[in-house]
Design an enzyme around this catalytic site. Structure first.
Site, PDB file in Angstrom:
ATOM      1  N   GLY A 137     115.681   2.577  -3.221  1.00 34.18           N
ATOM      2  CA  GLY A 137     115.373   3.081  -1.884  1.00 34.18           C
ATOM      3  C   GLY A 137     115.466   4.588  -1.802  1.00 34.18           C
ATOM      4  N   THR A 139     112.223   6.474  -0.344  1.00 29.38           N
ATOM      5  CA  THR A 139     111.295   6.824   0.731  1.00 29.38           C
ATOM      6  C   THR A 139     111.801   6.330   2.088  1.00 29.38           C
ATOM      7  N   GLU A 140     111.615   7.164   3.097  1.00 29.66           N
ATOM      8  CA  GLU A 140     111.982   6.782   4.477  1.00 29.66           C
ATOM      9  C   GLU A 140     110.742   6.876   5.359  1.00 29.66           C
ATOM     10  N   HIS A 143     110.038  10.489   5.677  1.00 29.63           N
ATOM     11  CA  HIS A 143     110.233  11.329   4.486  1.00 29.63           C
ATOM     12  C   HIS A 143     109.726  10.606   3.261  1.00 29.63           C
ATOM     13  N   GLY A 348      77.298  -8.021  -7.047  1.00 30.20           N
ATOM     14  CA  GLY A 348      78.018  -8.817  -6.046  1.00 30.20           C
ATOM     15  C   GLY A 348      79.230  -9.518  -6.638  1.00 30.20           C
ATOM     16  N   GLU A 371     105.248   6.941  -6.327  1.00 31.63           N
ATOM     17  CA  GLU A 371     105.804   7.751  -7.431  1.00 31.63           C
ATOM     18  C   GLU A 371     105.265   9.164  -7.408  1.00 31.63           C
ATOM     19  N   HIS A 374      98.811  11.828  -5.592  1.00 32.79           N
ATOM     20  CA  HIS A 374      97.902  12.608  -6.448  1.00 32.79           C
ATOM     21  C   HIS A 374      98.029  14.104  -6.135  1.00 32.79           C
ATOM     22  N   ASP A 375      98.125  14.422  -4.840  1.00 35.24           N
ATOM     23  CA  ASP A 375      98.255  15.837  -4.427  1.00 35.24           C
ATOM     24  C   ASP A 375      99.571  16.435  -4.909  1.00 35.24           C
ATOM     25  N   PHE A 391     105.552  24.080  -2.267  1.00 34.19           N
ATOM     26  CA  PHE A 391     106.320  23.212  -1.372  1.00 34.19           C
ATOM     27  C   PHE A 391     107.240  23.992  -0.439  1.00 34.19           C
TER      28      PHE A 391
HETATM   29  P1  TGC Z   1     113.020  20.812  -5.733  1.00 33.47           P
HETATM   30  O1  TGC Z   1     113.769  21.885  -4.989  1.00 33.47           O
HETATM   31  O2  TGC Z   1     111.842  21.193  -6.544  1.00 33.47           O
HETATM   32  O3  TGC Z   1     114.024  20.035  -6.693  1.00 33.47           O
HETATM   33  C1  TGC Z   1     115.290  19.551  -6.246  1.00 33.47           C
HETATM   34  C2  TGC Z   1     116.139  19.344  -7.498  1.00 33.47           C
HETATM   35  O4  TGC Z   1     115.531  18.319  -8.313  1.00 33.47           O
HETATM   36  C3  TGC Z   1     115.210  18.857  -9.605  1.00 33.47           C
HETATM   37  N1  TGC Z   1     113.929  18.217  -9.987  1.00 33.47           N
HETATM   38  C4  TGC Z   1     113.876  17.241 -10.903  1.00 33.47           C
HETATM   39  N2  TGC Z   1     114.808  16.668 -11.663  1.00 33.47           N
HETATM   40  C5  TGC Z   1     114.419  15.691 -12.493  1.00 33.47           C
HETATM   41  N3  TGC Z   1     113.145  15.262 -12.572  1.00 33.47           N
HETATM   42  C6  TGC Z   1     112.170  15.805 -11.805  1.00 33.47           C
HETATM   43  N4  TGC Z   1     110.917  15.344 -11.876  1.00 33.47           N
HETATM   44  C7  TGC Z   1     112.513  16.845 -10.921  1.00 33.47           C
HETATM   45  N5  TGC Z   1     111.824  17.601 -10.020  1.00 33.47           N
HETATM   46  C8  TGC Z   1     112.716  18.439  -9.465  1.00 33.47           C
HETATM   47  C9  TGC Z   1     115.089  20.342  -9.401  1.00 33.47           C
HETATM   48  O5  TGC Z   1     115.318  21.043 -10.607  1.00 33.47           O
HETATM   49  C10 TGC Z   1     116.195  20.586  -8.389  1.00 33.47           C
HETATM   50  O6  TGC Z   1     117.433  20.543  -9.067  1.00 33.47           O
HETATM   51  P2  TGC Z   1     118.664  21.469  -8.584  1.00 33.47           P
HETATM   52  O7  TGC Z   1     119.746  21.178  -9.554  1.00 33.47           O
HETATM   53  O8  TGC Z   1     118.138  22.863  -8.643  1.00 33.47           O
HETATM   54  O9  TGC Z   1     118.980  21.029  -7.178  1.00 33.47           O
HETATM   55  O10 TGC Z   1     112.660  19.699  -4.684  1.00 33.47           O
HETATM   56  P3  TGC Z   1     111.645  19.707  -3.453  1.00 33.47           P
HETATM   57  O11 TGC Z   1     112.392  19.204  -2.268  1.00 33.47           O
HETATM   58  O12 TGC Z   1     110.928  21.027  -3.339  1.00 33.47           O
HETATM   59  O13 TGC Z   1     110.598  18.568  -3.847  1.00 33.47           O
HETATM   60  C11 TGC Z   1     109.798  18.679  -4.977  1.00 33.47           C
HETATM   61  C12 TGC Z   1     108.781  17.500  -5.049  1.00 33.47           C
HETATM   62  C13 TGC Z   1     107.815  17.535  -3.894  1.00 33.47           C
HETATM   63  C14 TGC Z   1     108.030  17.663  -6.342  1.00 33.47           C
HETATM   64  C15 TGC Z   1     109.556  16.163  -5.046  1.00 33.47           C
HETATM   65  O14 TGC Z   1     110.238  15.962  -3.880  1.00 33.47           O
HETATM   66  C16 TGC Z   1     108.671  14.969  -5.317  1.00 33.47           C
HETATM   67  O15 TGC Z   1     108.448  14.618  -6.454  1.00 33.47           O
HETATM   68  N6  TGC Z   1     108.161  14.267  -4.246  1.00 33.47           N
HETATM   69  C17 TGC Z   1     107.450  13.001  -4.410  1.00 33.47           C
HETATM   70  C18 TGC Z   1     108.331  11.860  -3.966  1.00 33.47           C
HETATM   71  C19 TGC Z   1     108.139  10.628  -4.795  1.00 33.47           C
HETATM   72  O16 TGC Z   1     107.607  10.645  -5.880  1.00 33.47           O
HETATM   73  N7  TGC Z   1     108.638   9.510  -4.293  1.00 33.47           N
HETATM   74  C20 TGC Z   1     108.608   8.297  -5.026  1.00 33.47           C
HETATM   75  C21 TGC Z   1     109.478   7.225  -4.403  1.00 33.47           C
HETATM   76  S1  TGC Z   1     109.812   5.864  -5.464  1.00 33.47           S
HETATM   77  C22 TGC Z   1     108.375   5.038  -5.613  1.00 33.47           C
HETATM   78  O17 TGC Z   1     107.352   5.432  -5.169  1.00 33.47           O
HETATM   79  C23 TGC Z   1     108.448   3.767  -6.379  1.00 33.47           C
HETATM   80  S2  TGC Z   1     106.942   2.954  -6.448  1.00 33.47           S
HETATM   81  C24 TGC Z   1     107.260   1.499  -7.228  1.00 33.47           C
HETATM   82  C25 TGC Z   1     106.807   1.500  -8.668  1.00 33.47           C
HETATM   83  O18 TGC Z   1     107.207   2.396  -9.434  1.00 33.47           O
HETATM   84  O19 TGC Z   1     106.057   0.645  -9.095  1.00 33.47           O
HETATM   85  P1  FAD Z   2     103.169  11.366   3.017  1.00 34.82           P
HETATM   86  O1  FAD Z   2     104.246  12.068   2.262  1.00 34.82           O
HETATM   87  O2  FAD Z   2     103.244  11.336   4.502  1.00 34.82           O
HETATM   88  O3  FAD Z   2     101.764  11.996   2.591  1.00 34.82           O
HETATM   89  C1  FAD Z   2     100.583  11.848   3.360  1.00 34.82           C
HETATM   90  C2  FAD Z   2      99.500  12.735   2.734  1.00 34.82           C
HETATM   91  O4  FAD Z   2      99.910  14.102   2.812  1.00 34.82           O
HETATM   92  C3  FAD Z   2      99.286  12.424   1.248  1.00 34.82           C
HETATM   93  O5  FAD Z   2      97.920  12.517   0.946  1.00 34.82           O
HETATM   94  C4  FAD Z   2     100.044  13.541   0.543  1.00 34.82           C
HETATM   95  O6  FAD Z   2      99.488  13.849  -0.721  1.00 34.82           O
HETATM   96  C5  FAD Z   2      99.844  14.695   1.523  1.00 34.82           C
HETATM   97  N1  FAD Z   2     100.895  15.705   1.408  1.00 34.82           N
HETATM   98  C6  FAD Z   2     102.231  15.551   1.661  1.00 34.82           C
HETATM   99  N2  FAD Z   2     102.883  16.691   1.408  1.00 34.82           N
HETATM  100  C7  FAD Z   2     101.957  17.586   0.976  1.00 34.82           C
HETATM  101  C8  FAD Z   2     102.010  18.939   0.523  1.00 34.82           C
HETATM  102  N3  FAD Z   2     103.168  19.608   0.445  1.00 34.82           N
HETATM  103  N4  FAD Z   2     100.855  19.539   0.160  1.00 34.82           N
HETATM  104  C9  FAD Z   2      99.686  18.865   0.202  1.00 34.82           C
HETATM  105  N5  FAD Z   2      99.571  17.586   0.613  1.00 34.82           N
HETATM  106  C10 FAD Z   2     100.698  16.970   0.990  1.00 34.82           C
HETATM  107  N6  FAD Z   2     109.205   4.339  -2.338  1.00 34.82           N
HETATM  108  C11 FAD Z   2     110.474   4.057  -2.784  1.00 34.82           C
HETATM  109  O7  FAD Z   2     111.412   4.820  -2.549  1.00 34.82           O
HETATM  110  N7  FAD Z   2     110.713   2.921  -3.505  1.00 34.82           N
HETATM  111  C12 FAD Z   2     109.742   2.025  -3.804  1.00 34.82           C
HETATM  112  O8  FAD Z   2     110.000   1.018  -4.477  1.00 34.82           O
HETATM  113  C13 FAD Z   2     108.411   2.292  -3.328  1.00 34.82           C
HETATM  114  N8  FAD Z   2     107.420   1.373  -3.539  1.00 34.82           N
HETATM  115  C14 FAD Z   2     106.189   1.565  -2.945  1.00 34.82           C
HETATM  116  C15 FAD Z   2     105.233   0.543  -2.985  1.00 34.82           C
HETATM  117  C16 FAD Z   2     103.999   0.705  -2.341  1.00 34.82           C
HETATM  118  C17 FAD Z   2     103.011  -0.404  -2.347  1.00 34.82           C
HETATM  119  C18 FAD Z   2     103.703   1.929  -1.684  1.00 34.82           C
HETATM  120  C19 FAD Z   2     102.383   2.142  -1.009  1.00 34.82           C
HETATM  121  C20 FAD Z   2     104.648   2.930  -1.638  1.00 34.82           C
HETATM  122  C21 FAD Z   2     105.901   2.771  -2.240  1.00 34.82           C
HETATM  123  N9  FAD Z   2     106.912   3.740  -2.127  1.00 34.82           N
HETATM  124  C22 FAD Z   2     108.187   3.477  -2.594  1.00 34.82           C
HETATM  125  C23 FAD Z   2     106.691   4.929  -1.295  1.00 34.82           C
HETATM  126  C24 FAD Z   2     105.840   5.994  -1.970  1.00 34.82           C
HETATM  127  O9  FAD Z   2     106.562   6.680  -2.946  1.00 34.82           O
HETATM  128  C25 FAD Z   2     105.346   6.938  -0.850  1.00 34.82           C
HETATM  129  O10 FAD Z   2     104.371   6.212  -0.110  1.00 34.82           O
HETATM  130  C26 FAD Z   2     104.766   8.227  -1.395  1.00 34.82           C
HETATM  131  O11 FAD Z   2     105.772   9.012  -2.005  1.00 34.82           O
HETATM  132  C27 FAD Z   2     104.054   9.046  -0.306  1.00 34.82           C
HETATM  133  O12 FAD Z   2     104.831   9.148   0.846  1.00 34.82           O
HETATM  134  P2  FAD Z   2     104.168   8.810   2.283  1.00 34.82           P
HETATM  135  O13 FAD Z   2     103.544   7.479   2.184  1.00 34.82           O
HETATM  136  O14 FAD Z   2     105.229   9.014   3.295  1.00 34.82           O
HETATM  137  O15 FAD Z   2     103.016   9.868   2.458  1.00 34.82           O
END
Ligand code: TGC
Ligand code: FAD
Length: 392
Positions: A137, A139-140, A143, A348, A371, A374-375, A391
């Site tokens: 957990g 994602t919120e 957020h 089709g 995860e 794309h952006d 960011f």
């Molecule tokens: P930022 O200030 O850049 O970084 C905060 C701290 O984190 C460190 N860091 C990393 N460490 C390890 N691996 C990485 N990839 C890291 N990226 C950054 C960084 O060095 C820093 O450390 P410290 O010690 O200086 O505090 O953070 P930010 O708030 O500006 O955000 C950067 C950004 C946008 C890239 C990051 O927040 C991000 O990757 N956002 C995307 C969120 C995301 O991917 N969510 C996924 C949720 S889980 C999910 O989707 C599961 S899907 C289910 C499945 O997998 O099938």
């Molecule tokens: P938003 O963050 O609101 O983004 C909306 C749009 O704005 C996107 O096109 C994005 O690219 C764009 N955008 C946002 N910020 C910027 C920026 N700085 N510059 C340019 N464009 C920007 N999360 C978990 O924690 N655990 C899970 O197991 C998990 N499983 C998932 C399973 C499914 C089926 C799905 C759909 C999502 C899952 N997620 C999970 C959540 C997933 O990681 C988020 O949906 C994803 O990180 C995007 O967040 P959001 O949906 O809030 O979109």
């Protein structure tokens, strides 16, 4: 659904770069997908249900903790074997790969890396065998791309922590026994907590009406004054870097997985192009269809090379987060484009559940979003090459 006659494309003889162990692991996963996933997956996707009966098989092919040491029940494999398992599973279905990714990289990995020995002993063997399933957990509702803004929080109550907040879009949530939850302490510092099903105030409502990843269960995590024992805090890493470190491992697996989905679409379209007759010829004889197939195999081959090299770097402990982002972004886009072109080649028939392509196509809409969208991955590459942070 048609019988699974998949043959994996290997245009540049990449098998020569794999060890015998890699090939054994991959072939076992491939055979299992053909036998236990392909025959049922379309039905489960149509009825939007996760096929729980495949959990044991996933554990047996090493999909739960492929690189976690054997002493904790993991398979003790290297990063390329891990990637190949993800490729084969996603060749069957991205939702099944999601279940495995979450269990391995988002639940077992943080317990292994950030947990103490008692936590490793308690949770990892049961997660590796599939006896317990986990979810992650981060994602919120407000957020997603910016997880650092999370509001889920916990207070120190002396003998326990009190957890409040909500997580959204959580894979495996509706049936997981264990949730690794990221929340802020009273100093606004992010920590991981292990929350177990049955704790009072913890609920996991299922998310319905998805057109994507229909064979994967998605839900919310709701914490209403949940009392979490103090021994459930992951002690060895805090801050946003902790959950992002888990994402590196999962994103790497997705980079391989997307190749699997693309290979399945390509293989299906290639076979169909030789069988389907229009204007007295197989449609594969028309230049427009050959262009699509030639471009598909070119893109698959480029992705295979990129990802194999990333696996080598990862085995050496040298892969950077930005390199992983590039591969995740490239490969998912490659797969989504191939799914779209392949679907058109089937005319089709391409929109039906007789073939896997439309399901892959819809699944990949989630894969390109979760995860890190794309952006977001593009901006991670942008930051890495320019040193300028889009960011902040
Ligand atoms: P930022 O200030 O850049 O970084 C905060 C701290 O984190 C460190 N860091 C990393 N460490 C390890 N691996 C990485 N990839 C890291 N990226 C950054 C960084 O060095 C820093 O450390 P410290 O010690 O200086 O505090 O953070 P930010 O708030 O500006 O955000 C950067 C950004 C946008 C890239 C990051 O927040 C991000 O990757 N956002 C995307 C969120 C995301 O991917 N969510 C996924 C949720 S889980 C999910 O989707 C599961 S899907 C289910 C499945 O997998 O099938
Ligand atoms: P938003 O963050 O609101 O983004 C909306 C749009 O704005 C996107 O096109 C994005 O690219 C764009 N955008 C946002 N910020 C910027 C920026 N700085 N510059 C340019 N464009 C920007 N999360 C978990 O924690 N655990 C899970 O197991 C998990 N499983 C998932 C399973 C499914 C089926 C799905 C759909 C999502 C899952 N997620 C999970 C959540 C997933 O990681 C988020 O949906 C994803 O990180 C995007 O967040 P959001 O949906 O809030 O979109």
């Amino acid at each position: 659904m048609k019988p699974d006659v998949f043959e994996a494309p290997d245009y540049y003889n990449l098998d020569e770069l794999l060890s015998n162990e890699h090939k054994l692991v991959r072939d076992a996963a491939r055979a299992w997908v053909k036998r236990d996933v392909s025959p049922i997956i379309e039905d489960y996707a149509q009825k939007a249900e996760f096929p729980k009966q495949i959990i044991t098989g996933l554990a047996e092919i090493g999909a739960f903790g492929p690189y976690i040491p054997v002493e904790y029940g993991g398979a003790g494999l290297d990063q390329i074997s891990y990637g190949l398992i993800m490729q084969e599973i996603e060749r069957g279905d991205s939702g099944v790969r999601s279940t495995a990714s979450v269990q391995s990289s988002l639940v077992m990995y943080p317990i292994w890396k950030y947990g103490n020995e008692a936590q490793r002993q308690k949770y990892l063997p049961k997660l590796a065998s599939g006896e317990w399933m986990g979810c992650f957990g981060l994602t919120e509702p407000d957020h997603g791309s910016n997880p650092g803004g999370m509001v889920t929080n916990f207070k120190d109550m002396g003998d326990h922590y009190l957890l409040n907040g909500a997580k959204m879009w959580i894979s495996n949530a509706p049936f997981a026994q264990v949730a690794v939850v990221w929340a802020k302490d009273e100093d606004d510092r992010i920590h991981g907590l292990i929350v177990e099903r049955g704790m009072e105030g913890f609920s996991t409502p299922e998310t319905h009406n998805k057109w994507s990843l229909r064979a994967s269960a998605t839900g919310e995590l709701i914490f209403d004054n949940v009392k979490v024992p103090k021994e459930n805090l992951l002690p060895n890493k805090s801050g946003l870097g902790a959950p992002l470190g888990c994402l590196d491992s999962a994103r790497y697996g997705i980079a391989w997985g997307a190749i699997g989905a693309a290979m399945d679409c390509y293989d299906t379209a290639l076979r169909y192009s030789k069988e389907r007759i229009q204007f007295g010829k197989p449609i594969g004889q028309f230049q427009l269809q050959q262009k699509k197939l030639a471009e598909m195999i070119t893109e698959i081959t480029k992705a295979q090379l990129l990802t194999w090299r990333l696996g080598v770097l990862k085995n050496e402990g040298k892969a950077t987060s930005a390199q992983i982002s590039m591969a995740k972004r490239n490969n998912v886009e490659m797969a989504i484009n191939i799914a779209r072109e392949a679907r058109q080649m089937l005319g089709g028939m391409g929109i039906t559940g007789e073939y896997s392509i439309m399901r892959h196509s819809m699944n990949l809409e989630s894969v390109i979003t979760y995860e890190g969208t794309h952006d977001i991955h593009l901006l991670i590459t942008g930051l890495d090459i320019t040193g300028l942070n889009a960011f902040k």
